[in-house]
Design an enzyme around this catalytic site. Structure first.
Site: not given
Ligand code: GLU
Length: 280
Positions: A239-241
């Site tokens: 996930a980008k986060r």
């Protein structure tokens, strides 16, 4: 029958390596059999949806060297979902529900594949659908009594007995969005002529619901191919986060997309990334 697959990203954030892998799997399964590969933008997720990301998605896929034979966006098919919802209502299989997430979490007695199982609070109650926004839930026991036992086939995991009951009475028409993922994806796969639904293992259980909806709505039954997900060192979905760079970042930094696609096909993943179940 010619195979037809699709890649169906939700424009809630930029695509990352996990999406690239999913798109390549769907693309290659179609191409190696002389079939069709479609792009479907699942852009009906209320305020989370940023349809303008679709342009970046297209650029990402092109950068990876993937071509597709057609593109649709769910926001263009709201009438389709409404009609399917009306049909289920007319069959007496949906009921309105005003319960909040917090109420459900407090009253739930078991956990399902998607979190707390809705305990059936509003089933059989007289809930006024017009009093505030109502979600419409599927009476799964009643629906299963109508269809009888159902099966579906995953190309890797084999024949599965459909267990939609694991989810409890799922939401079919949402309060804040035109249709649930389950309804929209099922209706679209049929309308688009998808014969092989490829997606990550995190959606394996969702197929139990989709199979039930197909039986109720008289839709054709495709095959499924649930692939493993790319996970980080902790076994978590990328996930980008969590610091996984987006495809757009890589593209804009001048990375070679075709070389990246070749590496993913060869399971030659960047450091710290591997294939795992990764449902967390
Ligand atoms: N839109 C879903 C996602 O981005 C995929 C749905 C599907 O492939 O059925 O996770």
């Amino acid at each position: 029958m010619t195979v037809c697959t699709r890649f169906a990203p939700s424009p809630n954030g930029p695509l990352h390596l996990g999406h690239a892998y999913a798109a390549i799997v769907a693309h290659d399964l179609a191409r190696e059999r002389g079939g069709r590969f479609l792009l479907r933008i699942e852009d009906i997720d209320g305020v989370r949806s940023r349809p303008e990301l679709a342009a970046a998605f297209r650029a990402d896929l092109q950068w990876l060297g993937l071509s597709w034979d057609g593109e649709t966006a769910q926001s263009g098919h709201l009438a389709r979902y409404a009609a399917a919802g009306e049909r289920l209502k007319a069959m007496g299989l949906l009921y309105p529900c005003h319960c909040t997430r917090a109420e459900i979490a407090a009253a739930a007695r078991e956990m399902g594949p998607d979190g707390p199982v809705y305990p059936g609070t509003c089933r059989g109650r007289h809930v006024d659908p017009a009093a505030g926004d109502a979600a419409w839930r599927l009476d799964v026991a009643r629906a299963m009594a109508l269809t009888g036992p159902l099966q579906w086939t995953d190309a890797l995991a084999g024949v599965q007995q459909a267990r939609p009951d694991l989810f409890g009475d799922v939401v079919i028409l949402r309060k804040e969005a035109p249709a649930s993922y389950h309804l929209a994806a099922t209706v679209d796969d049929a309308a688009d002529g998808v014969t092989l639904v490829t997606r990550g293992m995190d959606l394996f259980a969702a197929t139990h619901i989709h199979r039930l909806l197909q039986a109720l709505l008289g839709l054709p039954v495709p095959q499924w191919h649930h692939h493993l997900l790319l996970v980080d060192e902790q076994g978590r979905k990328l996930a980008k986060r969590r610091g996984s760079p987006s495809l757009a970042d890589r593209r804009e930094a001048g990375e070679d997309g075709a070389a990246l696609a070749a590496a993913l096909r060869a399971c030659d993943f960047p450091a710290g990334i591997s294939l795992g179940e990764g449902v967390g």
